[in-house]
Design an enzyme around this catalytic site. Sequence first.
Site, mmCIF file in Angstrom:
data_model
loop_
_atom_site.group_PDB
_atom_site.id
_atom_site.type_symbol
_atom_site.label_atom_id
_atom_site.label_comp_id
_atom_site.label_asym_id
_atom_site.label_seq_id
_atom_site.Cartn_x
_atom_site.Cartn_y
_atom_site.Cartn_z
ATOM 1 N N ASP A 165 0.830 -1.195 0.000
ATOM 2 C CA ASP A 165 0.000 0.000 0.000
ATOM 3 C C ASP A 165 0.875 1.260 0.000
ATOM 4 O O ASP A 165 1.773 1.397 0.839
ATOM 5 C CB ASP A 165 -0.866 -0.034 1.270
ATOM 6 C CG ASP A 165 -1.954 1.024 1.261
ATOM 7 O OD1 ASP A 165 -2.859 0.919 0.411
ATOM 8 O OD2 ASP A 165 -1.907 1.925 2.117
ATOM 9 N N GLU A 205 1.630 -0.490 -5.092
ATOM 10 C CA GLU A 205 0.413 0.304 -5.289
ATOM 11 C C GLU A 205 0.783 1.786 -5.220
ATOM 12 O O GLU A 205 0.457 2.491 -4.282
ATOM 13 C CB GLU A 205 -0.640 -0.015 -4.218
ATOM 14 C CG GLU A 205 -1.994 0.656 -4.525
ATOM 15 C CD GLU A 205 -2.396 1.710 -3.515
ATOM 16 O OE1 GLU A 205 -1.591 2.007 -2.612
ATOM 17 O OE2 GLU A 205 -3.508 2.248 -3.627
#
Lengths: 665, 665
Positions: free
Chosen positions: A385, A414
Amino acid sequence: MNKSPETVAIRRISPSLDNARFAIKRAAGGEVAVEADIFKEGHDELAALVKWRRAGGGEWSEAPMHPLGNDRWAGSFTLAEPGDWEFTIEAWGEVFFSWQHELEKKFAAGQRELQSEILEGAAFIESAAKRAGKGPDSAALKEFAKSMRAADAAAAHGLAHDPKLCALMRVHADRTLSTVAEPFHPVVVDRERATFAAWYEFFPRSAEGKPDSGSTFRDCLGRIDDAKAMGFDVIYFPPIHPIGETNRKGCNNSTTCQPGEPGVPYAIGNRRQGANGGGHKDVAPELGTLGDFDWLVGEVRKRGMEVALDFAINCSPDHPYVHEHPDWFFKRPDGSIKYAENPPKKYEDVYPLNFHNADWRALWDELRDVILFWCGHGVEIFRVDNPHTKPIAFWEWVIAEVRAKHPGAVFLSEAFTKPKMMHELAKAGFTQSYTYFTWRNAKWELEEYLAELTTPPVRDFFRANFFTNTPDILPEFLQRGGRPAFHIRAVLAAMASPVYGIYSGFELCENTPVPGKEEYLDSEKYQFKGRDWNAPGNIKGYLARLNKIRSENRALRGYDNLRLHKAENDNILFFSKSTESLDNTILVAVTLDPYNGQGGFVTVPLGDFGIGGDEEYVLEDLISGEWFHWRGARNFVGLDPHQRPAHIFRLRRQSGREAGQVVFV
Amino acid sequence: MNKSPETVAIRRISPSLDNARFAIKRAAGGEVAVEADIFKEGHDELAALVKWRRAGGGEWSEAPMHPLGNDRWAGSFTLAEPGDWEFTIEAWGEVFFSWQHELEKKFAAGQRELQSEILEGAAFIESAAKRAGKGPDSAALKEFAKSMRAADAAAAHGLAHDPKLCALMRVHADRTLSTVAEPFHPVVVDRERATFAAWYEFFPRSAEGKPDSGSTFRDCLGRIDDAKAMGFDVIYFPPIHPIGETNRKGCNNSTTCQPGEPGVPYAIGNRRQGANGGGHKDVAPELGTLGDFDWLVGEVRKRGMEVALDFAINCSPDHPYVHEHPDWFFKRPDGSIKYAENPPKKYEDVYPLNFHNADWRALWDELRDVILFWCGHGVEIFRVDNPHTKPIAFWEWVIAEVRAKHPGAVFLSEAFTKPKMMHELAKAGFTQSYTYFTWRNAKWELEEYLAELTTPPVRDFFRANFFTNTPDILPEFLQRGGRPAFHIRAVLAAMASPVYGIYSGFELCENTPVPGKEEYLDSEKYQFKGRDWNAPGNIKGYLARLNKIRSENRALRGYDNLRLHKAENDNILFFSKSTESLDNTILVAVTLDPYNGQGGFVTVPLGDFGIGGDEEYVLEDLISGEWFHWRGARNFVGLDPHQRPAHIFRLRRQSGREAGQVVFV
């Protein structure tokens, strides 16, 4: 000068990322085509090899390089096995072939007083015989040397060009004064699931689609079997850890939370709730136990699939680190810990970590151990993330640390940010990356982006994972275009990229946004979400068909084999993928217009496929099953967003005749 | 991870030669314009500096860099003093300005509860005050901190943008977590004569032009004064060492030599004849003594000029090395030493050295000592014969060794070979290089070559020395084009390149070739040569004029300030050079046709020179003295190879009016 001087200049090696600072990437079985400027002083003939081995040591394998002209040389090799490799180039002045070349010139000029030259050549052959050791090569070389010593000018000239002698002299060349280029160039070869996979993302608590309560790990099999039936093979879970209570967010990102609301899985770590300490090495009790998780991982593996976990370095105020390592966080002047902000927005449910705090080594080690912990529970794929908000140096270090113990570990970045940072993360070690694909809708921008991704230098380090949507992104195209838009984006993602994914709900064509935003209304990030996973209008069958086509056509496992072709309509994208041997060729014509029918002429690159200008060939539509008999490069396709958003053709060629009929294979 | 992690990514630095493996070159006073990709994780404001210092140590000087967009940054610095320098980039996340930026956003969003932020800002200012030490900056910063602590939201917001505070915070930034790019990038800055010089080459034995006997060092002053009168300032002598007798060549390269023939100065070293051992550290007795040479060097220096010597690593069979170090040479199978060959040609008067012989260190040291020997005799400019036939590694080593003791040493590479080797020699350390200029005659090829030489990356390492002719090269253009061709090539060499040269005889328009070759008939390489140095038809006056224009116009000292402009005639080349401040601008229109008159419109880039479209400007022809009053960009020039082969214009602008007249300066 203390060490032996460099004898050959080996410069401008390609592929090379920042002067070998970073590794290039290849899929298993991928080719590395190497080029370099190679030259030395004077007029000697040169020889050059490309050499490769497992990173850090062991025997080199070698393949010859050949000159392209103007001092540029080329060679290539293929790496079948996953792992860390390295390559370099070795080059040297070729005494024997320089001698051969000079002898030839003297002979051609009519010189026949060549006794000194003949003895010189014999000596070269004898020294090759010595290098050859004791085998048959040595014996053969000794025999050649003897003949050379006895030869007159004409015989020597003939012997110097004897193909067997020349082959032996290439193999047993005098490399005493060779130069080996440094630094060595690293290559990472990834396992197949890193380079060919279809991801399916769902929140475990939403597995059954209950509107008022959450599912557990033990309730997930239905969703997983459904994903398998659709042909997905990576099951990706957003964070499964205990969720903080302090400043917990309510539905639709509300800063106030009603009792019973489940919270955002990205506000990680609740030491009061976790059976195992409550941090990143624990599971939320409402999902079950670590044992339940292990069971689920095993069930997924039994189905030939793999679990991917989210690695989100977010700490809720309830995270054990906050209490055990307050020095790992940023402080406010009053001594309290700073929450995350993106002014004027405040994220009071998350404390960011300070990667450069005085105790940073302990922090970095702990984060590595979190990943290793989950590797220990059978997970080797991590979707990371927001990596672009943590130091690049951390990623480079932690990915190397994990891969040293788990060479099959896969990391998906990401990062939706500026291009140079996205590229740098890929170079630093991320196996795959989220991309701008999600926002590329027009033909020109899709063509431009696909070309950029699949050609050097980007294709050498950046491997796209085309996500159609994510819990954070409901693209405007899907909002506006409805069900046809979902078909279109699925075709693009699944056919253009060997790695792609959907976030669950995509198959149901969910597309209700927060008004004016690219976000889902009533997002399951913040709440329980009721769903009928078989709701009418779903596109599960279409997705299953796409994934079946992917699994049955090897051309679609390739990344940089994508070729864009001409379609005489700005709403039709036309591209192909082929295996190197051309035994599998897929052509895709897809409309980019989710509203109206579009037709136009497309140009099949017959020459690339070895098809004659007036030869008949067949395009089998792998969606509809129809066979189209075409002849010539330019043919018409008609697409309809509701009935036929795309042709996915498999090229079939004439293989001969049977009972008077042309047979296509 | 043991060392502190990198906090900022600094990538793709330019200029950079092979990842800082080689130094870029600059003239004294030259600018280094640096760019790089600079970025870090998160949303911090960044700061970056370019830093430079003497190579290897000492204090860094610094200049700020600024963002160009898309994570690219730029900055520059100027190096006034010759020597070896290095530069790098330092960058860091700017805590104070990130704080200021966030405060601004919160304030703009209407937040006024900013006490924690204000205290944070005050702490940043206080820590800057500490870094500032004891001076006035520290006191001022302490005062700012005090005001900040006492401020409310509005006052703090105002204070955060106080220009004086911001300037102080830039100067006393917190660089604790900065990253300094490595490796450092080397820069070589050369003294003025390395970057601006006119060379005149002559054989000392030909100084007086006697047909049957040679001149001595003591006879050279006439030739030197003549060269000075023509405006040349480097006097370059082909080898002055004792000439071998064994297999001595006769006139016109005959392999048999008649008694009394003087031999080829490139067959170096005769231990029987040399007073000082007879090798590369000796002078040919027929030229005089080392003392005579020292006297000559002094006389040249008195005239404001400098002597350049040839460094030709050729050994005649009579060279002392042959007897003292037979192991330095290549051997034939019978044990005799190999002479040079370029099959089918044999050069039996020269033995090549084996740079990789077992005793190579002694050989390399000895060759270095040869150069140092002549440095000791007042020579610091060396024209190196055929460097591309000796190892590049040797040149890189020997040039560094010599420059460590004689930083002003200049090396001219006489390599006429393939482009990559020519470039590599320049990167390895050669100050200047012979070029393909000698064979570039058509407009397109001149334009292409001039553009390549004067733009990055080539201009960063390769410095041209445009020779019109050499003892080995009588270009076809001069053979065919006669006296006008000599004018044309002189204009091109002297105006396009700040370093250029002629080989004597050029001023007399000597152009009789060996038939069918680009070689001089009866070349003085092999024989005495009778000449009248003031023969009718000479172009000494024209050369003197060109060199005077060079010395009086600073624009012509620049290398990469050359700009090509449009001339509507394929036989007219039109280019300009300007100083950066535009106070000196030279425009050259030169015909490339030595036979017929050529005319055409040329386009003056008015905008580049800050001249209005309808403004009158004057072009003073520095050859003829005429003033041309032009208006507008497009004007006609008429050139005649016999009367006016070129316009060399100095641009003059209106500076005002005096007594009703426009005045141009």
